[in-house]
Scaffold this active site. Structure first.
Site, PDB file in Angstrom:
ATOM      1  N   ASP A 123       0.909  -1.395  -0.219  1.00 17.20           N
ATOM      2  CA  ASP A 123      -0.071  -0.072  -0.263  1.00 17.20           C
ATOM      3  C   ASP A 123       1.134   1.215  -0.140  1.00 17.20           C
ATOM      4  O   ASP A 123       1.935   1.313   0.782  1.00 17.20           O
ATOM      5  CB  ASP A 123      -0.829  -0.100   1.285  1.00 17.20           C
ATOM      6  CG  ASP A 123      -1.776   1.066   1.339  1.00 17.20           C
ATOM      7  OD1 ASP A 123      -3.147   0.889   0.804  1.00 17.20           O
ATOM      8  OD2 ASP A 123      -1.583   2.179   1.591  1.00 17.20           O
ATOM      9  N   GLU A 142      -4.972   2.435  -3.816  1.00 17.04           N
ATOM     10  CA  GLU A 142      -3.661   2.481  -3.887  1.00 17.04           C
ATOM     11  C   GLU A 142      -3.019   1.252  -3.316  1.00 17.04           C
ATOM     12  O   GLU A 142      -1.723   1.322  -2.895  1.00 17.04           O
ATOM     13  CB  GLU A 142      -3.232   3.797  -3.043  1.00 17.04           C
ATOM     14  CG  GLU A 142      -3.474   3.476  -1.415  1.00 17.04           C
ATOM     15  CD  GLU A 142      -4.694   4.114  -1.015  1.00 17.04           C
ATOM     16  OE1 GLU A 142      -4.885   4.304   0.060  1.00 17.04           O
ATOM     17  OE2 GLU A 142      -5.837   4.354  -1.967  1.00 17.04           O
TER      18      GLU A 142
END
Length: 527
Positions: free
Chosen positions: A389, A433
């Protein structure tokens, strides 16, 4: 004596000649019937192939449209989630917080193409805030989505029935979330509206023929949009139509030849239910249009065959030329079929890859994960997952904007892909993301080494990030390895979904430990 002896000889020759003539006639008739049978068989086969090819094409088209529709609603849902967080955390009465939220709503509405507007309603339905430059003089307590959130404590997103906007008069699709007070009491609704015109622009880019149809409906049969567009159909219920009836009988994906309840045209329909949201996308092509080219080709071939049969009766030597013409026409049909198959392969590729980053999407990853988990269980080889992430990505978007955010995601995806050396390794965008790497036949040490290599590669990009402690874009990663059959220390079987949960938990641990690091684990360490 000669005259009498010649008569039996002539009779014998005549008797011998009659079977030869008959055989010749039968041969010509049989050959003509054989050609006729071949023509009928080829035409029927070509008809079936044409219908099958179009069925695959419309199925792929509905798949692509469903993926795009899913993405559009998810974008609005993501924006709404941020609005809900801001409203419930900062409120809307605080002067600076209200100003920041107002600016945020306007920025989101201008940057997200799908959005018609963003709104915040109080518990009584009054407009508290909007992305539009309009006086807050309306009350939306009577809207279906408002009543839904008032009566349901569910905090998940709600996709409502299409309505005309009270502020602009345009048709919109409402996507909403419930607002709560700290004690859990109903505080209002956050609403994002998608322009119906957005779907019009999207669907008109697909060619479904002169009498083709593209439809978007809710699960309950409410019409959201239909191409060709007709305002009077928006918001009507078509649950008795072919799409909803097939959905009830066939499930989330299906196809079939049905007659429309709206215009009476028989079409080949293909539909797909969105993975996350209560929407169904369907495409259809007119049966008449589908078979139009086939009919023209069939009539052409029939005429050629008829000419060949007529000419065969008196001009057998022209038969070869007629066969060559038929072969030429058949080669053209094969070429057209290959072009259509190539188009189908392109649509399939589009459906399995993320449009922003170019790597595999979540759907492709989950399919490969299921297959690799089964293979690892059979072979006893380890299977590793790296879930990563981008650190403080929301801050990055808030600071540099969504265009820079998209560029950042593409660079991170490239770094992830370039650091997976083996053909069996898979890099995918899991959502937002968040990225994931699937590493078959990779032990914990090897998986952690690859994750560290990816982390270093992202740092080496030197993408400036003022909101991150490192000053540049970094990632946090969780690495989990399943050993062979996938059993924990106490004998519990680890499924594919459990693998993802373990990797995600390790990712969370990496973030809680300071970010820009890798945390790993495996079956032996799991309890």
């Amino acid at each position: 004596m000669l005259e009498h002896s010649a008569i039996p000889e002539i009779s014998r020759l005549t008797a011998a000649k009659r079977p030869a003539v008959r055989n010749a006639v039968l041969f010509v008739i049989g050959l003509c019937l054989l050609l006729l049978a071949i023509q009928i068989s080829d035409s029927w086969r070509a008809r079936k192939e044409r219908l099958a090819e179009v069925a695959v094409a419309t199925a792929n088209m509905s798949h692509a449209l469903a993926a795009q529709g899913e993405s559009a609603v998810r974008v609005v849902d993501t924006v709404l989630a941020g609005v809900v967080e801001r409203v419930e955390t900062d409120g809307v009465d605080n002067g600076p917080a209200r100003t920041r939220l107002q600016l945020h709503l306007k920025n989101m509405a201008s940057q997200v193409e799908e959005l018609h507007g963003l709104f915040v309603f109080g518990a009584d339905g009054r407009w508290l805030m909007t992305s539009q430059d309009r006086t807050l003089r309306y009350n939306n307590a009577d809207r279906e989505y408002f009543q839904f959130h008032l009566k349901h404590r569910d905090r998940s997103v709600h996709v409502g029935k299409p309505v005309r906007s009270r502020s602009t008069g345009a048709w919109v699709l409402p996507v909403s979330r419930r607002l709560d007070h700290p004690d859990g009491a109903f505080a209002g609704v956050a609403l994002g509206t998608i322009r119906i015109a957005y779907f019009s622009t999207l669907y008109e880019s697909f060619n479904v023929g002169r009498a083709g149809v593209v439809m978007l409906t809710l699960d309950d049969g409410t019409m959201v949009y239909r191409l060709p567009h007709n305002d009077s159909l928006l918001g009507t219920n078509v649950r008795n139509g072919p799409i909803h009836q097939m959905y009830l009988s066939q499930g989330p994906i299906g196809s079939g030849m049905r007659r429309s309840k709206i215009d009476g045209i028989e079409r080949l329909y293909s539909y797909r239910h969105l993975d996350t949201y209560p929407l169904i996308v369907a495409t259809a092509q007119s049966k008449q249009e589908i078979l139009e080219k086939w009919l023209q080709s069939m009539l052409t071939q029939a005429a050629i065959t008829f000419v060949a049969i007529v000419l065969l009766l008196g001009f057998g030597w022209r038969l070869v030329r007629q066969i060559m013409i038929r072969d030429h026409l058949q080669n053209e049909l094969v070429g057209a079929r290959e072009q259509l198959q190539e188009h189908n392969r392109a649509l399939t590729l589009l459906a399995d890859h993320d449009g922003l980053t170019g790597i595999a999407n979540r759907r492709r990853f989950e399919t490969v994960l299921t297959n690799e988990k089964a293979r690892a269980a059979r072979s006893g080889l380890p299977l590793s997952i790296v879930m990563l992430d981008v650190d403080h990505f929301k801050r990055f978007n808030d600071t540099y904007g969504h265009v820079a955010g998209d560029a950042c995601l593409r660079q991170v995806a490239a770094a992830l892909r370039d650091n997976l050396a083996r053909p069996a390794d898979l890099a995918a965008r899991y959502g937002g993301e968040e990225f994931v790497a699937l590493l078959p036949d990779t032990d914990p040490a090897g998986a952690r080494m690859i994750a560290e290599r990816i982390r270093c590669a992202v740092m080496a990009l030197q993408v400036t990030h003022a909101g991150n402690d490192a000053g540049v874009v970094t990632i946090s990663a969780g690495v989990y390895t399943s050993q062979g059959a996938g059993l924990t220390g106490n004998g519990t079987v680890i499924t594919a979904s459990k693998l993802l949960e373990r990797a995600d938990a390790l990712l969370y641990q990496a973030k809680m430990s300071g970010r820009n690091q890798v945390c790993g684990g495996n079956d032996t360490a799991a309890s």
